[in-house]
Structures are given as structure tokens and as C-alpha cells.
Design a protein around this motif. Structure first.
Motif, short mmCIF file in Angstrom:
data_model
loop_
_atom_site.label_atom_id
_atom_site.label_comp_id
_atom_site.label_asym_id
_atom_site.label_seq_id
_atom_site.Cartn_x
_atom_site.Cartn_y
_atom_site.Cartn_z
N ILE A 41 17.61 74.26 79.19
CA ILE A 41 17.99 72.98 79.78
C ILE A 41 19.44 73.08 80.20
CG2 ILE A 41 18.27 70.51 79.37
CD1 ILE A 41 15.98 70.82 77.29
N VAL A 42 19.68 73.07 81.51
CA VAL A 42 21.03 73.17 82.04
C VAL A 42 21.75 71.85 81.78
CG1 VAL A 42 22.41 73.54 84.11
CG2 VAL A 42 20.26 74.79 83.78
N LEU A 43 22.95 71.92 81.20
CA LEU A 43 23.72 70.74 80.89
C LEU A 43 24.68 70.41 82.03
CD1 LEU A 43 24.43 71.53 77.14
CD2 LEU A 43 22.60 70.13 78.12
N LYS A 44 24.13 70.11 83.19
CA LYS A 44 24.93 69.88 84.37
C LYS A 44 25.74 68.60 84.32
CE LYS A 44 21.12 67.74 86.84
NZ LYS A 44 20.22 67.80 87.95
N GLN A 45 25.45 67.70 83.39
CA GLN A 45 26.15 66.43 83.32
C GLN A 45 27.62 66.59 82.95
OE1 GLN A 45 24.17 67.56 81.02
NE2 GLN A 45 25.02 67.10 79.03
N HIS A 46 28.02 67.71 82.42
CA HIS A 46 29.40 67.89 82.01
C HIS A 46 30.36 68.04 83.18
CE1 HIS A 46 28.80 67.66 77.77
NE2 HIS A 46 27.72 68.42 77.90
N CYS A 47 29.88 67.95 84.39
CA CYS A 47 30.77 67.95 85.55
C CYS A 47 31.36 66.56 85.79
CB CYS A 47 30.04 68.45 86.80
SG CYS A 47 28.68 67.37 87.31
N LEU A 48 30.93 65.56 85.02
CA LEU A 48 31.47 64.21 85.15
C LEU A 48 32.84 64.13 84.49
CD1 LEU A 48 28.30 62.12 84.21
CD2 LEU A 48 29.11 62.73 86.50
N ALA A 49 33.68 63.27 85.04
CA ALA A 49 35.03 63.06 84.49
C ALA A 49 34.96 61.98 83.41
CB ALA A 49 35.99 62.67 85.60
N LEU A 50 34.67 62.39 82.18
CA LEU A 50 34.56 61.47 81.06
C LEU A 50 35.65 61.78 80.05
CD1 LEU A 50 30.71 61.68 80.45
CD2 LEU A 50 31.93 59.99 81.82
N GLU A 51 36.00 60.76 79.25
CA GLU A 51 36.97 60.99 78.19
C GLU A 51 36.68 60.07 77.02
OE1 GLU A 51 40.68 60.34 80.17
OE2 GLU A 51 40.71 58.20 79.68
N LEU A 52 37.15 60.48 75.85
CA LEU A 52 37.06 59.65 74.65
C LEU A 52 38.36 58.87 74.54
CD1 LEU A 52 35.60 62.11 72.01
CD2 LEU A 52 34.41 60.24 73.15
N ARG A 53 38.23 57.58 74.21
CA ARG A 53 39.40 56.74 73.97
C ARG A 53 39.17 55.95 72.70
NH1 ARG A 53 40.23 53.77 79.76
NH2 ARG A 53 40.24 55.64 81.05
N SER A 54 40.25 55.55 72.06
CA SER A 54 40.16 54.74 70.85
C SER A 54 40.45 53.29 71.15
CB SER A 54 41.16 55.24 69.80
OG SER A 54 40.75 56.49 69.32
N ASP A 55 39.66 52.43 70.53
CA ASP A 55 39.83 50.99 70.61
C ASP A 55 40.05 50.49 69.19
OD1 ASP A 55 38.30 48.20 70.30
OD2 ASP A 55 39.03 48.34 72.37
N PRO A 56 41.02 49.58 68.96
CA PRO A 56 41.29 49.14 67.59
C PRO A 56 40.11 48.44 66.92
CG PRO A 56 42.58 47.86 69.18
CD PRO A 56 41.89 48.96 69.94
N ILE A 57 39.20 47.87 67.69
CA ILE A 57 38.04 47.18 67.12
C ILE A 57 36.80 48.06 67.11
CG2 ILE A 57 36.47 45.21 67.38
CD1 ILE A 57 38.91 43.67 68.50
N LYS A 58 36.47 48.64 68.27
CA LYS A 58 35.24 49.42 68.38
C LYS A 58 35.37 50.85 67.88
CE LYS A 58 32.91 47.38 72.36
NZ LYS A 58 32.39 47.71 73.70
N GLY A 59 36.56 51.38 67.81
CA GLY A 59 36.75 52.79 67.46
C GLY A 59 36.68 53.64 68.71
N ARG A 60 36.35 54.91 68.53
CA ARG A 60 36.29 55.81 69.69
C ARG A 60 35.10 55.49 70.56
NH1 ARG A 60 37.01 61.91 68.10
NH2 ARG A 60 35.25 61.39 66.77
N GLY A 61 35.30 55.63 71.87
CA GLY A 61 34.23 55.39 72.82
C GLY A 61 34.38 56.29 74.03
N VAL A 62 33.35 56.29 74.88
CA VAL A 62 33.29 57.14 76.07
C VAL A 62 33.65 56.29 77.30
CG1 VAL A 62 31.84 58.64 77.48
CG2 VAL A 62 31.47 58.51 74.99
N PHE A 63 34.57 56.78 78.10
CA PHE A 63 35.00 56.10 79.32
C PHE A 63 34.87 57.06 80.49
CE2 PHE A 63 36.83 53.73 75.95
CZ PHE A 63 37.00 52.44 76.42
N THR A 64 34.67 56.50 81.67
CA THR A 64 34.58 57.32 82.87
C THR A 64 35.89 57.23 83.66
OG1 THR A 64 33.35 57.81 84.89
CG2 THR A 64 33.44 55.49 84.21
N LYS A 65 36.29 58.35 84.21
CA LYS A 65 37.48 58.43 85.06
C LYS A 65 37.10 58.38 86.54
CE LYS A 65 41.08 59.10 83.84
NZ LYS A 65 42.11 58.10 83.65
N GLU A 66 35.80 58.18 86.81
CA GLU A 66 35.32 58.10 88.19
C GLU A 66 34.17 57.11 88.24
OE1 GLU A 66 33.77 61.96 89.26
OE2 GLU A 66 32.47 62.02 87.52
N ARG A 67 33.88 56.62 89.42
CA ARG A 67 32.75 55.70 89.61
C ARG A 67 31.46 56.49 89.42
NH1 ARG A 67 29.29 53.45 93.42
NH2 ARG A 67 29.12 51.19 93.25
#
Length: 151
Positions: A7-33
Motif C-alpha cells: 500500500i503506497v503511502l502517497k498521502q504524505h505529500c500533503l503539507a501537514l503539521e502537528l500543533r499544540s492547543d492548550p485545551i485540545k492538546g496536539r492536533g493535525v493542521f494543514t498548511k495548504e487547502r
């Protein structure tokens, strides 16, 4: 699809990052539409059988990160355990039982800098600050909105 197929993991070409939120904790955010139906992640899982989970797993932090799975509970590896909850999620997930994977797909267009969230279902262990409670499934085994892909 068999268990021997690559199974090719082609989704890793997306510009994603982990960020911390004081309430929710770490989460995934997109750097592109991202457009609707974009494959965001394919997470392999570690499967805990029901006895193992009842004896050990439910007494640890794993209890907050596992998915109901055929024969027990699954811990999603990769980004799969990093998606925060929203009662109106912008990402859905599909359990691939035969291949022991979870696929995460956008449910709508997502704007740059937006957090990617899934629904954890009806049985939350925390206060839900989400505004809309209407889109959560009544099926506790499949929080939103997909069924297992058994093909």
C-alpha cells in the motif's frame, strides 16, 4: 486487496503539521487547502485483543487513543492518533479490517491553517466545546460516517 499487497503511502505529500492547543492538546493542521475526498493518512494499527485490553490497555493512556475493532481495540499509528475531536468533523475514517489499516479522508474542502478533526462518537470522556452535536452517528463502533471497507 490481500494482506500481501503493498500500500503506497502517497498521502504524505500533503503539507501537514502537528500543533499544540492548550485545551485540545496536539492536533493535525494543514498548511495548504485540501479538497473534499482527499486521502489524508493511512494508519497501520496495533491490535489489542479484548482480554489484553480489559486487563491492561483500558487502565493506561491508550484508552483515549484506541478505536473499536473486530476482535478487540486498535491503536492507530502515525497521524491516526493525533486527530482531535469535533462534533462536526472535517475528516472521516474508514476501517480496513483485513489489512489492519485506517484511512482518513476529508469530508469537505478544508482551508489552509485549519485543524483536521474526526468525531470520536457519542461516548466522550471530556467536555465537548463543539457547537453542533447533530452529525454524530448512533453506532458507537463507527463514529462518523463510514463503514468498514471489507472488499
Amino acid at each position: 486487496m490481500s494482506n500481501d499487497e503493498v500500500i503506497v503511502l502517497k498521502q504524505h505529500c500533503l503539507a501537514l503539521e502537528l500543533r499544540s492547543d492548550p485545551i485540545k492538546g496536539r492536533g493535525v493542521f494543514t498548511k495548504e487547502r485540501l479538497v473534499r475526498n482527499t486521502l489524508v493518512e493511512i494508519s497501520p494499527i496495533l491490535l489489542f485483543n479484548e482480554e489484553e485490553y480489559a486487563s491492561h490497555g483500558k487502565y493506561t493512556i491508550l484508552d483515549q487513543y484506541t478505536y473499536c475493532w473486530q476482535g478487540g481495540y486498535a491503536l492507530a499509528l502515525g497521524l491516526g492518533s493525533m486527530f482531535n475531536h469535533d462534533s462536526s468533523p472535517n475528516v472521516g475514517f474508514i476501517r480496513d479490517i483485513p489489512n489492519k489499516l485506517i484511512r482518513y479522508v476529508t469530508l469537505r474542502d478544508i482551508e489552509k491553517e485549519e485543524e483536521l478533526c474526526i468525531s470520536y462518537g457519542n461516548h466522550l470522556w471530556f467536555e465537548d466545546d463543539s457547537n453542533d452535536q447533530t452529525q454524530v452517528s448512533s453506532d458507537e463502533d463507527e463514529p462518523f460516517p463510514f463503514a468498514a471497507d471489507d472488499d
